[in-house]
Scaffold this motif. Structure first.
Motif, PDB file in Angstrom:
ATOM      1  N   LEU A  45      34.442  28.760  41.759  1.00 47.18           N
ATOM      2  CA  LEU A  45      34.934  30.038  42.270  1.00 47.18           C
ATOM      3  C   LEU A  45      35.189  29.986  43.768  1.00 47.18           C
ATOM      4  O   LEU A  45      36.195  30.498  44.266  1.00 47.18           O
ATOM      5  CB  LEU A  45      33.910  31.132  41.966  1.00 47.18           C
ATOM      6  CG  LEU A  45      34.155  32.490  42.600  1.00 47.18           C
ATOM      7  CD1 LEU A  45      35.242  33.230  41.850  1.00 47.18           C
ATOM      8  CD2 LEU A  45      32.877  33.322  42.627  1.00 47.18           C
ATOM      9  N   THR A  46      34.278  29.364  44.496  1.00 47.88           N
ATOM     10  CA  THR A  46      34.372  29.349  45.957  1.00 47.88           C
ATOM     11  C   THR A  46      35.217  28.202  46.492  1.00 47.88           C
ATOM     12  O   THR A  46      35.661  28.248  47.634  1.00 47.88           O
ATOM     13  CB  THR A  46      32.970  29.252  46.582  1.00 47.88           C
ATOM     14  OG1 THR A  46      32.339  28.034  46.133  1.00 47.88           O
ATOM     15  CG2 THR A  46      32.110  30.440  46.184  1.00 47.88           C
ATOM     16  N   GLY A 166      32.769  36.694  46.595  1.00 51.72           N
ATOM     17  CA  GLY A 166      34.050  37.340  46.305  1.00 51.72           C
ATOM     18  C   GLY A 166      34.852  37.680  47.538  1.00 51.72           C
ATOM     19  O   GLY A 166      36.012  38.084  47.425  1.00 51.72           O
ATOM     20  N   VAL A 168      36.997  36.915  50.994  1.00 54.05           N
ATOM     21  CA  VAL A 168      38.023  35.925  51.342  1.00 54.05           C
ATOM     22  C   VAL A 168      38.315  36.038  52.830  1.00 54.05           C
ATOM     23  O   VAL A 168      38.380  37.140  53.376  1.00 54.05           O
ATOM     24  CB  VAL A 168      39.319  36.163  50.540  1.00 54.05           C
ATOM     25  CG1 VAL A 168      40.391  35.149  50.921  1.00 54.05           C
ATOM     26  CG2 VAL A 168      39.052  36.107  49.037  1.00 54.05           C
ATOM     27  N   GLN A 172      40.868  31.717  52.188  1.00 57.34           N
ATOM     28  CA  GLN A 172      39.837  30.882  51.573  1.00 57.34           C
ATOM     29  C   GLN A 172      38.638  31.722  51.171  1.00 57.34           C
ATOM     30  O   GLN A 172      38.223  32.625  51.892  1.00 57.34           O
ATOM     31  CB  GLN A 172      39.379  29.784  52.526  1.00 57.34           C
ATOM     32  CG  GLN A 172      40.424  28.689  52.741  1.00 57.34           C
ATOM     33  CD  GLN A 172      39.822  27.491  53.448  1.00 57.34           C
ATOM     34  OE1 GLN A 172      39.134  27.646  54.446  1.00 57.34           O
ATOM     35  NE2 GLN A 172      40.087  26.303  52.945  1.00 57.34           N
ATOM     36  N   LYS A 173      38.074  31.402  50.011  1.00 60.35           N
ATOM     37  CA  LYS A 173      36.906  32.123  49.535  1.00 60.35           C
ATOM     38  C   LYS A 173      35.697  31.799  50.428  1.00 60.35           C
ATOM     39  O   LYS A 173      35.496  30.653  50.824  1.00 60.35           O
ATOM     40  CB  LYS A 173      36.583  31.719  48.101  1.00 60.35           C
ATOM     41  CG  LYS A 173      37.636  32.105  47.066  1.00 60.35           C
ATOM     42  CD  LYS A 173      37.575  33.569  46.744  1.00 60.35           C
ATOM     43  CE  LYS A 173      38.563  33.950  45.649  1.00 60.35           C
ATOM     44  NZ  LYS A 173      38.177  33.405  44.338  1.00 60.35           N
ATOM     45  N   GLU A 264      35.863  39.958  40.091  1.00 56.25           N
ATOM     46  CA  GLU A 264      37.085  40.525  40.677  1.00 56.25           C
ATOM     47  C   GLU A 264      37.161  42.025  40.433  1.00 56.25           C
ATOM     48  O   GLU A 264      37.550  42.788  41.326  1.00 56.25           O
ATOM     49  CB  GLU A 264      38.321  39.819  40.123  1.00 56.25           C
ATOM     50  CG  GLU A 264      38.529  38.415  40.675  1.00 56.25           C
ATOM     51  CD  GLU A 264      38.653  38.410  42.197  1.00 56.25           C
ATOM     52  OE1 GLU A 264      39.455  39.202  42.731  1.00 56.25           O
ATOM     53  OE2 GLU A 264      37.938  37.630  42.844  1.00 56.25           O
ATOM     54  N   ALA A 298      33.872  41.675  50.624  1.00 57.35           N
ATOM     55  CA  ALA A 298      33.289  41.908  49.301  1.00 57.35           C
ATOM     56  C   ALA A 298      32.702  43.317  49.203  1.00 57.35           C
ATOM     57  O   ALA A 298      32.406  43.785  48.103  1.00 57.35           O
ATOM     58  CB  ALA A 298      32.217  40.872  49.004  1.00 57.35           C
TER      59      ALA A 298
END
Length: 385
Positions: A45-46, A166, A168, A172-173, A264, A298
């Motif tokens: 995810l990251t 979550g 960004v 980039q995460k 999300e 987030a």
């Protein structure tokens, strides 16, 4: 008065319950397949190469410091406006702790203050070994600037992203560790996603990942390549480092995996509620949180700042009306434990001013617009009283 509205709460679905029940009916309650799957899911995810799951973000901060060889004679810097764990992790390793003040606009670690403090520390021969910037509310710090300064002065960086899975920054995460060595997430029930209690550290360095894995489980290995002698038998293990029992359970990992499917949706709902707060609170005598244009926060928290002379009255009035406002955070350097080390009021004025004005309003995916309207109406009434 209607029901109590907390500042944050978990969102548990039938799928979450089924995921945990499946583990309870399986062969493994701990040290099974769910934890590695959860680690892989967060890493993917990251965009990080490795994920190491533990039983809390505090544990993750501790093993991160251990992996970076923080110890007696070393110094860790973080911000005062954070939970005490961001600083305590340095003390766990025998290091000294100091702080960098926050920016008055972003409320995050101030790159200018950091640059000035690093320059002075270099002259004094007291550079920190580890820097812990904190993504307060889920809003990413200016990691490009902080990372550049850390590289210039040879300082290692642990991102405290307990609020920020979550999020960004610049496409980039958070957790990709582009400007840091390690990034730490929290999965406490009021966070973006939950494992009940739990934490996880991401990194792109396989050596740091392995050190954290050892530290979370007593420093014990069953890998022959890491042992000092040939195994005595299939039962054999060796303790090759000092470690702790910081393991995440299979039930926690299963809950986390299920929650990640809705990450999300959780963040989008928080974004929508925050945008609605922005509109409803416009024109009130409050300072609204700033969200940088190239960031996606987030939004773990929605913090407003009210005039200091109205702060306590506003807070108390909202609590009395059933609105579970909170304050994140009391500056760490003002805690009695840290004041006994020599810190004092006036040391970090921006963090102290923030503390005299900040109120965290309710924000979580299950917050209804009707309840949000009640929060806003109560705040307006309290400010007008």
């Amino acid at each position: 008065m209607s029901g109590f509205i907390p500042y944050g709460r978990q969102a548990i679905s039938d799928a979450d319950i089924a995921a945990v029940e499946a583990v309870l009916r399986s062969d493994y309650l701990t040290q099974g397949p769910a934890v590695p799957r959860f680690e892989g899911a967060v890493a993917a995810l990251t965009g990080a190469a490795h994920g190491v799951a533990v039983n809390s973000a505090t544990s993750a901060l501790h093993v991160a410091c251990m992996a970076l060889d923080l110890g007696p004679g070393d110094v860790l810097w973080t911000v005062p406006t954070t939970f005490v764990a961001s600083a305590n992790c340095g003390l766990y390793c025998g290091a000294t702790v100091d702080f960098v003040d926050i920016d008055p606009v972003t409320w995050l670690m101030c790159p200018r203050a950091l640059a000035e403090k690093l320059a002075a520390a270099k002259e004094e021969g007291r550079l920190p070994k580890v820097l812990v910037p904190v993504h307060l509310q889920g809003e990413p710090c200016d990691m490009a600037a902080i990372g550049a300064l850390a590289r210039e002065y040879g300082v290692r960086v642990i991102e405290d992203a307990s609020h920020a899975i979550g999020a960004v920054q610049a496409g980039q995460k958070v957790g990709a560790c582009t400007h840091s060595d390690i990034c730490v997430f929290s999965f406490h029930p009021v966070k973006i996603v939950t494992t009940a209690e739990g934490g996880l550290a991401t990194t792109n360095d396989p050596v740091l990942a392995r050190r954290m894995e050892l530290a979370r489980s007593h420093g014990i290995t069953r890998e022959p390549a890491e042992m000092t002698q040939a195994p005595d038998g299939a039962w054999y293990y060796e303790q090759i480092a000092l470690g702790y029992n910081y393991r995440m359970t299979e039930m926690q990992a299963a809950l986390g995996l299920s929650q990640l499917d809705r990450l999300e949706a959780f963040v989008e709902r928080r974004q929508a509620l925050a945008a609605r707060y922005d509109r409803l609170l416009k024109g009130l005598p409050v300072t609204l949180p700033r969200r940088a244009a190239d960031n996606r926060s987030a939004l773990h928290l929605y913090v407003v700042r009210v005039p200091a002379d109205r702060h306590r009255g506003t807070f108390d009035a909202m609590r009395a009306a059933g609105i579970g406002v909170n304050l994140h955070y009391i500056p760490v350097h003002l805690q009695p434990f840290y004041r006994a080390m020599g810190f004092a009021p006036g040391d970090f004025p921006q963090s102290e001013t923030y503390y005299r004005e900040a109120i965290s309003l309710p924000l979580y995916p299950g917050l209804s617009e009707a309840d949000q309207d009640r929060v806003v109406a109560t705040l307006k009434a309290a400010l007008a009283a």
